[in-house]
Design a protein around this motif. Structure first.
Motif, PDB file in Angstrom:
ATOM      1  N   HIS A  82      -0.451  63.524 -73.955  1.00  6.34           N
ATOM      2  CA  HIS A  82       0.657  62.492 -74.372  1.00  6.34           C
ATOM      3  C   HIS A  82       0.731  61.784 -76.093  1.00  6.34           C
ATOM      4  N   GLU A  83       1.476  61.521 -76.020  1.00  5.33           N
ATOM      5  CA  GLU A  83       2.301  61.764 -77.697  1.00  5.33           C
ATOM      6  C   GLU A  83       2.864  60.124 -78.149  1.00  5.33           C
ATOM      7  N   LYS A  84       2.889  59.176 -78.827  1.00  9.99           N
ATOM      8  CA  LYS A  84       4.179  58.220 -78.374  1.00  9.99           C
ATOM      9  C   LYS A  84       4.250  58.436 -80.171  1.00  9.99           C
ATOM     10  N   GLY A  85       5.814  58.057 -80.765  1.00 10.62           N
ATOM     11  CA  GLY A  85       6.357  58.153 -81.977  1.00 10.62           C
ATOM     12  C   GLY A  85       7.513  58.360 -81.805  1.00 10.62           C
ATOM     13  N   GLU A  86       8.488  58.042 -83.123  1.00 12.67           N
ATOM     14  CA  GLU A  86      10.005  58.291 -83.298  1.00 12.67           C
ATOM     15  C   GLU A  86      10.582  59.180 -83.484  1.00 12.67           C
ATOM     16  N   TRP A  87      11.852  59.028 -83.448  1.00  8.41           N
ATOM     17  CA  TRP A  87      12.813  60.183 -83.503  1.00  8.41           C
ATOM     18  C   TRP A  87      14.289  60.114 -84.341  1.00  8.41           C
ATOM     19  N   SER A  88      14.746  60.801 -84.177  1.00 11.10           N
ATOM     20  CA  SER A  88      15.633  60.809 -85.202  1.00 11.10           C
ATOM     21  C   SER A  88      17.211  61.681 -85.055  1.00 11.10           C
ATOM     22  N   LEU A  89      18.112  61.346 -85.780  1.00 16.35           N
ATOM     23  CA  LEU A  89      18.602  62.766 -85.686  1.00 16.35           C
ATOM     24  C   LEU A  89      19.012  63.090 -87.300  1.00 16.35           C
ATOM     25  N   ASP A  90      19.726  64.351 -87.360  1.00 14.95           N
ATOM     26  CA  ASP A  90      20.075  64.289 -88.837  1.00 14.95           C
ATOM     27  C   ASP A  90      22.116  63.900 -89.184  1.00 14.95           C
ATOM     28  N   GLY A  91      22.411  64.298 -90.152  1.00 13.40           N
ATOM     29  CA  GLY A  91      24.004  63.557 -90.462  1.00 13.40           C
ATOM     30  C   GLY A  91      24.625  64.142 -89.127  1.00 13.40           C
ATOM     31  N   ALA A  92      24.475  65.636 -89.373  1.00 10.93           N
ATOM     32  CA  ALA A  92      25.580  66.382 -88.144  1.00 10.93           C
ATOM     33  C   ALA A  92      25.276  66.286 -87.070  1.00 10.93           C
ATOM     34  N   LYS A  94      22.816  67.509 -85.707  1.00 10.07           N
ATOM     35  CA  LYS A  94      22.565  68.681 -85.062  1.00 10.07           C
ATOM     36  C   LYS A  94      20.975  69.305 -84.503  1.00 10.07           C
ATOM     37  N   THR A  95      20.019  68.347 -85.061  1.00  8.39           N
ATOM     38  CA  THR A  95      18.691  67.985 -85.438  1.00  8.39           C
ATOM     39  C   THR A  95      18.358  67.405 -84.876  1.00  8.39           C
ATOM     40  N   LEU A  96      16.845  67.441 -84.300  1.00 11.60           N
ATOM     41  CA  LEU A  96      16.115  65.894 -83.422  1.00 11.60           C
ATOM     42  C   LEU A  96      14.708  66.486 -84.120  1.00 11.60           C
ATOM     43  N   THR A  97      14.580  64.905 -84.753  1.00  6.12           N
ATOM     44  CA  THR A  97      13.148  64.956 -85.613  1.00  6.12           C
ATOM     45  C   THR A  97      12.385  64.021 -84.652  1.00  6.12           C
ATOM     46  N   LEU A  98      11.067  64.711 -83.973  1.00  9.73           N
ATOM     47  CA  LEU A  98      10.072  63.868 -83.739  1.00  9.73           C
ATOM     48  C   LEU A  98       8.777  63.334 -84.399  1.00  9.73           C
ATOM     49  N   ARG A 108      16.603  71.997 -81.582  1.00  9.85           N
ATOM     50  CA  ARG A 108      17.965  71.815 -82.078  1.00  9.85           C
ATOM     51  C   ARG A 108      18.561  71.343 -81.281  1.00  9.85           C
ATOM     52  N   VAL A 109      19.526  70.409 -81.389  1.00 10.14           N
ATOM     53  CA  VAL A 109      20.630  70.043 -80.211  1.00 10.14           C
ATOM     54  C   VAL A 109      21.965  70.724 -79.881  1.00 10.14           C
ATOM     55  N   GLN A 110      21.533  71.479 -79.251  1.00  6.30           N
ATOM     56  CA  GLN A 110      22.523  72.336 -78.297  1.00  6.30           C
ATOM     57  C   GLN A 110      23.992  71.416 -77.978  1.00  6.30           C
ATOM     58  N   ASP A 111      23.650  70.533 -76.881  1.00 11.54           N
ATOM     59  CA  ASP A 111      24.150  69.621 -76.576  1.00 11.54           C
ATOM     60  C   ASP A 111      23.792  68.588 -76.051  1.00 11.54           C
ATOM     61  N   ALA A 112      24.014  68.008 -75.074  1.00  8.70           N
ATOM     62  CA  ALA A 112      23.839  66.842 -74.944  1.00  8.70           C
ATOM     63  C   ALA A 112      22.631  66.682 -73.772  1.00  8.70           C
ATOM     64  N   GLU A 116      16.457  72.629 -77.764  1.00  5.39           N
ATOM     65  CA  GLU A 116      15.648  73.865 -78.285  1.00  5.39           C
ATOM     66  C   GLU A 116      15.118  73.406 -79.086  1.00  5.39           C
ATOM     67  N   ALA A 117      13.087  74.139 -79.592  1.00  3.19           N
ATOM     68  CA  ALA A 117      12.292  73.610 -80.358  1.00  3.19           C
ATOM     69  C   ALA A 117      12.841  74.904 -81.120  1.00  3.19           C
ATOM     70  N   LEU A 118      13.047  74.535 -82.604  1.00  2.14           N
ATOM     71  CA  LEU A 118      12.661  75.403 -83.624  1.00  2.14           C
ATOM     72  C   LEU A 118      11.207  75.531 -84.379  1.00  2.14           C
ATOM     73  N   ASP A 119      11.398  75.872 -85.350  1.00  2.00           N
ATOM     74  CA  ASP A 119       9.784  76.298 -85.943  1.00  2.00           C
ATOM     75  C   ASP A 119       9.747  74.869 -86.683  1.00  2.00           C
ATOM     76  N   LEU A 120       8.588  74.946 -87.596  1.00  2.00           N
ATOM     77  CA  LEU A 120       7.887  74.158 -88.186  1.00  2.00           C
ATOM     78  C   LEU A 120       8.612  73.320 -89.697  1.00  2.00           C
TER      79      LEU A 120
END
Length: 257
Positions: A82-92, A94-98, A108-112, A116-120
């Motif tokens: 289990h983990e807990k943290g903060e999320w954010s989106l880039d300006g477009a 399109k990229t979700l950061t946990l 990657r935010v394909q749609d709502a 899709e998992a991205l590499d580091l």
């Protein structure tokens, strides 16, 4: 002159507050446009190098908090994380950061409905395997009552079960407003009172076994329960607070499978 100065000061302060509220609302609207209505749950099973797969349950909350449960399939409960943290989106949007204490995960935010998992480095993973999570039909969260909540943190300090002793946990039985569990050494029982997000415990009783625990988890756990006045359930995580809004204790739900 003094009255004019005070009037200008309060007018400026009000303008700043309104501006901050507008920025906050704008950020939420951007997130909602990219991710849909929040809170939201995303689930999926991603590839694993040495197991049948890794089951993900990601929950995103409107205040920028996320929780993530990962289960390595084909193994026991010890390989549930289990983990807990903060999320954010880039300006477009399109990229979700946990982001948590261990680092970051990129999606990657394909749609709502699809992540899709991205590499580091934030690049697409070069594979024909499925690395996507799908939004669930409704927000998936555990219930406060009738769930097994395992204690993992007291006032910001991690709690681990001592070898040969019961893990500290709580179960709030809804039928009789009865709480049962363990303190990390002794059995715990008593009553609880629940109204909306307000929660309190007591009176509580424990068995009288001698506890060989250098971290003194039992006394700290009981003190936290005595101070508790409210709670918050974040998907698979329970948080207890006192009347000053201080986070007293954190738990994660425990499943048999």
């Amino acid at each position: 002159m003094k009255r004019m100065f005070l009037f200008c000061y309060f007018l400026l302060a009000a303008a700043v507050l309104v501006g901050c509220a507008a920025v906050e609302r704008s950020g939420y609207e951007k997130a909602e446009a990219a991710l849909g209505e929040l809170p939201a749950s995303f689930r999926g099973t991603l590839p694993c190098a040495d197991c049948p797969g890794i089951r993900y349950h990601l929950s995103l909350f409107a205040d920028g908090v996320y929780t993530l449960e990962t289960v390595y399939l084909g193994s026991d409960e010890a390989n549930r994380f289990h983990e807990k943290g903060e999320w954010s989106l880039d300006g477009a949007g399109k990229t979700l950061t946990l982001t948590d204490d261990e680092g970051t995960r990129l999606w990657r935010v394909q749609d709502a409905s699809t992540l899709e998992a991205l590499d580091l480095e934030g690049n697409e993973i070069d594979s024909s395997l499925d690395y996507t999570l799908k939004r669930t039909d409704g927000f998936v969260t555990e219930t406060l009552e009738d769930s097994y909540w395992r204690l993992v943190e007291l006032k910001g300090k991690p709690v681990e079960a001592s070898q040969g002793q019961r893990e500290a946990h709580l179960v709030l039985h809804s039928e009789a407003n009865r709480v049962a569990g363990a303190t990390g050494c002794n059995q715990l029982s008593g009553r609880y009172q629940l109204e909306d997000d307000q929660l309190s415990f007591g009176p509580l009783a424990t068995t009288r076994m001698a506890c060989m625990n250098e971290a003194n988890v039992e006394s700290r756990f009981l003190a936290a329960l005595e101070e508790t006045t409210s709670y918050r359930v974040l998907a698979d995580r329970l948080e207890l607070y006192n009347d000053e809004g201080e986070l007293l204790a954190q738990f994660v739900v425990q499943h048999l499978t």
